[in-house]
Design a protein around this motif. Sequence first.
Motif, PDB file in Angstrom:
ATOM      1  N   ASN A  27      57.266  56.451  84.607  1.00 37.44           N
ATOM      2  CA  ASN A  27      56.484  57.515  85.227  1.00 37.44           C
ATOM      3  C   ASN A  27      57.367  58.539  85.943  1.00 37.44           C
ATOM      4  O   ASN A  27      56.862  59.401  86.654  1.00 37.44           O
ATOM      5  CB  ASN A  27      55.485  56.911  86.223  1.00 37.44           C
ATOM      6  CG  ASN A  27      54.250  57.766  86.389  1.00 37.44           C
ATOM      7  OD1 ASN A  27      53.865  58.498  85.493  1.00 37.44           O
ATOM      8  ND2 ASN A  27      53.628  57.677  87.544  1.00 37.44           N
ATOM      9  N   TYR A  41      59.471  61.764  86.791  1.00 38.08           N
ATOM     10  CA  TYR A  41      59.141  63.159  86.497  1.00 38.08           C
ATOM     11  C   TYR A  41      60.035  63.709  85.389  1.00 38.08           C
ATOM     12  O   TYR A  41      61.248  63.495  85.388  1.00 38.08           O
ATOM     13  CB  TYR A  41      59.309  63.995  87.765  1.00 38.08           C
ATOM     14  CG  TYR A  41      59.002  65.460  87.579  1.00 38.08           C
ATOM     15  CD1 TYR A  41      57.712  65.892  87.293  1.00 38.08           C
ATOM     16  CD2 TYR A  41      60.002  66.419  87.704  1.00 38.08           C
ATOM     17  CE1 TYR A  41      57.424  67.238  87.128  1.00 38.08           C
ATOM     18  CE2 TYR A  41      59.721  67.776  87.551  1.00 38.08           C
ATOM     19  CZ  TYR A  41      58.433  68.170  87.258  1.00 38.08           C
ATOM     20  OH  TYR A  41      58.158  69.505  87.103  1.00 38.08           O
ATOM     21  N   HIS A  42      59.408  64.387  84.459  1.00 39.97           N
ATOM     22  CA  HIS A  42      60.144  65.036  83.378  1.00 39.97           C
ATOM     23  C   HIS A  42      60.225  66.521  83.687  1.00 39.97           C
ATOM     24  O   HIS A  42      59.206  67.216  83.730  1.00 39.97           O
ATOM     25  CB  HIS A  42      59.450  64.809  82.034  1.00 39.97           C
ATOM     26  CG  HIS A  42      60.224  65.336  80.868  1.00 39.97           C
ATOM     27  ND1 HIS A  42      60.099  66.627  80.417  1.00 39.97           N
ATOM     28  CD2 HIS A  42      61.172  64.759  80.080  1.00 39.97           C
ATOM     29  CE1 HIS A  42      60.907  66.822  79.401  1.00 39.97           C
ATOM     30  NE2 HIS A  42      61.569  65.713  79.180  1.00 39.97           N
ATOM     31  N   GLU A  57      63.757  70.174  80.218  1.00 42.41           N
ATOM     32  CA  GLU A  57      64.438  69.111  79.487  1.00 42.41           C
ATOM     33  C   GLU A  57      63.671  68.777  78.215  1.00 42.41           C
ATOM     34  O   GLU A  57      62.466  68.523  78.259  1.00 42.41           O
ATOM     35  CB  GLU A  57      64.553  67.846  80.346  1.00 42.41           C
ATOM     36  CG  GLU A  57      65.572  67.936  81.445  1.00 42.41           C
ATOM     37  CD  GLU A  57      65.733  66.617  82.170  1.00 42.41           C
ATOM     38  OE1 GLU A  57      66.800  66.391  82.744  1.00 42.41           O
ATOM     39  OE2 GLU A  57      64.781  65.810  82.169  1.00 42.41           O
ATOM     40  N   TYR A  79      62.305  66.519  75.018  1.00 37.47           N
ATOM     41  CA  TYR A  79      62.036  65.105  74.758  1.00 37.47           C
ATOM     42  C   TYR A  79      62.849  64.682  73.539  1.00 37.47           C
ATOM     43  O   TYR A  79      62.880  65.364  72.519  1.00 37.47           O
ATOM     44  CB  TYR A  79      60.547  64.887  74.502  1.00 37.47           C
ATOM     45  CG  TYR A  79      59.692  65.003  75.742  1.00 37.47           C
ATOM     46  CD1 TYR A  79      59.563  63.943  76.616  1.00 37.47           C
ATOM     47  CD2 TYR A  79      59.025  66.191  76.030  1.00 37.47           C
ATOM     48  CE1 TYR A  79      58.786  64.039  77.761  1.00 37.47           C
ATOM     49  CE2 TYR A  79      58.235  66.306  77.177  1.00 37.47           C
ATOM     50  CZ  TYR A  79      58.120  65.227  78.035  1.00 37.47           C
ATOM     51  OH  TYR A  79      57.355  65.338  79.161  1.00 37.47           O
ATOM     52  N   LYS A  80      63.486  63.529  73.637  1.00 37.81           N
ATOM     53  CA  LYS A  80      64.412  63.097  72.591  1.00 37.81           C
ATOM     54  C   LYS A  80      63.714  62.499  71.379  1.00 37.81           C
ATOM     55  O   LYS A  80      64.313  62.398  70.309  1.00 37.81           O
ATOM     56  CB  LYS A  80      65.400  62.083  73.178  1.00 37.81           C
ATOM     57  CG  LYS A  80      66.283  62.669  74.274  1.00 37.81           C
ATOM     58  CD  LYS A  80      67.231  61.630  74.847  1.00 37.81           C
ATOM     59  CE  LYS A  80      68.102  62.230  75.947  1.00 37.81           C
ATOM     60  NZ  LYS A  80      69.028  61.226  76.534  1.00 37.81           N
ATOM     61  N   ARG A 113      54.407  66.884  73.594  1.00 43.79           N
ATOM     62  CA  ARG A 113      53.689  66.352  74.752  1.00 43.79           C
ATOM     63  C   ARG A 113      52.619  67.345  75.192  1.00 43.79           C
ATOM     64  O   ARG A 113      52.854  68.547  75.254  1.00 43.79           O
ATOM     65  CB  ARG A 113      54.626  66.105  75.940  1.00 43.79           C
ATOM     66  CG  ARG A 113      55.721  65.062  75.811  1.00 43.79           C
ATOM     67  CD  ARG A 113      55.310  63.788  75.146  1.00 43.79           C
ATOM     68  NE  ARG A 113      56.242  62.679  75.370  1.00 43.79           N
ATOM     69  CZ  ARG A 113      57.274  62.376  74.609  1.00 43.79           C
ATOM     70  NH1 ARG A 113      57.554  63.111  73.539  1.00 43.79           N
ATOM     71  NH2 ARG A 113      58.038  61.330  74.866  1.00 43.79           N
ATOM     72  N   LEU A 125      50.629  62.341  81.021  1.00 46.01           N
ATOM     73  CA  LEU A 125      51.325  62.701  79.777  1.00 46.01           C
ATOM     74  C   LEU A 125      50.904  61.817  78.608  1.00 46.01           C
ATOM     75  O   LEU A 125      50.639  60.633  78.772  1.00 46.01           O
ATOM     76  CB  LEU A 125      52.839  62.562  79.962  1.00 46.01           C
ATOM     77  CG  LEU A 125      53.598  63.678  80.690  1.00 46.01           C
ATOM     78  CD1 LEU A 125      55.047  63.270  80.860  1.00 46.01           C
ATOM     79  CD2 LEU A 125      53.499  64.995  79.949  1.00 46.01           C
ATOM     80  N   SER A 153      51.747  61.699  73.986  1.00 46.79           N
ATOM     81  CA  SER A 153      52.418  62.289  72.821  1.00 46.79           C
ATOM     82  C   SER A 153      51.381  62.536  71.734  1.00 46.79           C
ATOM     83  O   SER A 153      50.448  61.745  71.568  1.00 46.79           O
ATOM     84  CB  SER A 153      53.499  61.352  72.284  1.00 46.79           C
ATOM     85  OG  SER A 153      54.415  61.005  73.293  1.00 46.79           O
ATOM     86  N   GLN A 208      53.697  56.261  78.936  1.00 49.79           N
ATOM     87  CA  GLN A 208      54.309  57.327  79.722  1.00 49.79           C
ATOM     88  C   GLN A 208      53.770  57.417  81.142  1.00 49.79           C
ATOM     89  O   GLN A 208      54.358  58.104  81.977  1.00 49.79           O
ATOM     90  CB  GLN A 208      54.134  58.661  78.981  1.00 49.79           C
ATOM     91  CG  GLN A 208      54.940  58.697  77.701  1.00 49.79           C
ATOM     92  CD  GLN A 208      54.744  59.947  76.882  1.00 49.79           C
ATOM     93  OE1 GLN A 208      55.032  61.047  77.337  1.00 49.79           O
ATOM     94  NE2 GLN A 208      54.247  59.785  75.660  1.00 49.79           N
TER      95      GLN A 208
END
Length: 474
Positions: free
Chosen positions: A252, A254-255, A259, A261-262, A267, A289, A291, A321
């Motif tokens: 959880n 913070y994104h 940045e 997502y790999k 998202r 979040l 996907s 997520q």
Amino acid sequence: MVVDTNSSESSIILRVKGPLEFKCLFDKTDVPNIQKVISKTFEALCCAIKSDSCVFTLCDGPVIIWPNKDVHISQDGITPDSLCEELSQWTQTSEQENVGKKSTKKKTRKCSSDTVLNLRLMMEATGPGAPHSAQLPVFARTVQTSHFVSTILPMDCVVCVSSGETIRGACLRLVEEFSHQLNEMKRVTLLHLKGTSILVPEPLHFLLPQPHGLVTVVYPAGVPDSQLQTARQALHQKYDLPDDTPYFRRANAYHFPNEPYKDGYLRNPHLSLTHPTLDNGKVYLVQGLYSYHHYMQDRMDDNGWGCAYRSLQTICSWFQQQGYVDRSVPSHKEIQQALVNVGDKQASFVGSRQWIGSIEVQVVLNELMGVTSKIMFVSQGSELASKGRELANHFTTEGTPVMIGGGVLAHTILGVAWSETTGEIRYLILDPHYTGAEDLQLIIEKGWCGWKGPEFWDQTAYYNLCLPQRPKVI
């Protein structure tokens, strides 16, 4: 550490990352001596952060800042009393990155409310102005038995500043936050100390509900979340948070918006949509979040039969997520095997192209994720228009994506716009039947993620809705 990101005023997140070398020499291996040496090492790093050798460099830009030299700045045109928003005008644009140009001229890009400016922490190896002869090494030989420990501390500090704050003020706050983070790293290191073995402390950022904002927590690397429940309980008490939501699990964290997502999945594509306007209507949306999973991903040709599998994967990604589960999103084969394991399907089902429905989705969520679900039965599609209250309540209380299956089609419902006075309703649909690339613009323009009216459903078909429930865990 708390950063208020909920202010209505335009703000900028300054994030400074970089490695610090941590080196300890233990002449004695008794616990008090080890603790003493570790503490002194962290204290020395705190002094280094506050020294003239500390340097912040703007990523993708020519600006170098010495925060403790009266905030000395390398770039002409920027002073310690310049506003923080001016730093964003010196960052390299994506167009320049593509052609390999590194201009040192000012850009005209303005800061938005979610601007993140990345800087790198560096330490000068030698002091400026020192005579060359003074830096000659002196060698001495000592024979003794000792233990040497060396590792890298992954420093990662953030402060949220208003667009009108000066660089001087922001740098003072960053140095203070680095000192605080080192003290937290020392506490965590000593708490999890095993002999002369040191677990590397790792900082993570978590976005909490108002009024807390962005909070940084230090965890010992390698220690699973299952062994950190006591620490998380203390954090819930500190910030007066309920004990039924895993705010501080690693998944959880913070994104940051800048940045990538790999894993390649999109998202929250629904955030690019404009909400419908209804008389006295309100919008109720999925929380957190997820996907977007759809046909033809993961080198799997499931076109024509895998829509419910993909909707299930989207739901599983939500629980992953939000930190409720540690496992990865299940593949089609894993979904099929789970149904065989519980006795719902025969062994020949694994590897087949057979459809699944809402009931199977409910079973798999329980088997693989430990997630329970409610099932809403709708005898014909025309009745869905009257389910606004139930769906609004679900997104308010649970906030999870909903899988709906009817006939041979399955979709994911991410929210509703509903008017309690008129009964008018719109559904936010994420369509798993999409077969193209992860092109957000195309997905939005073609309605693969979009708001639909009651006519979207087959008015005479039978529908089942699977409404996953949040586990009550820390």
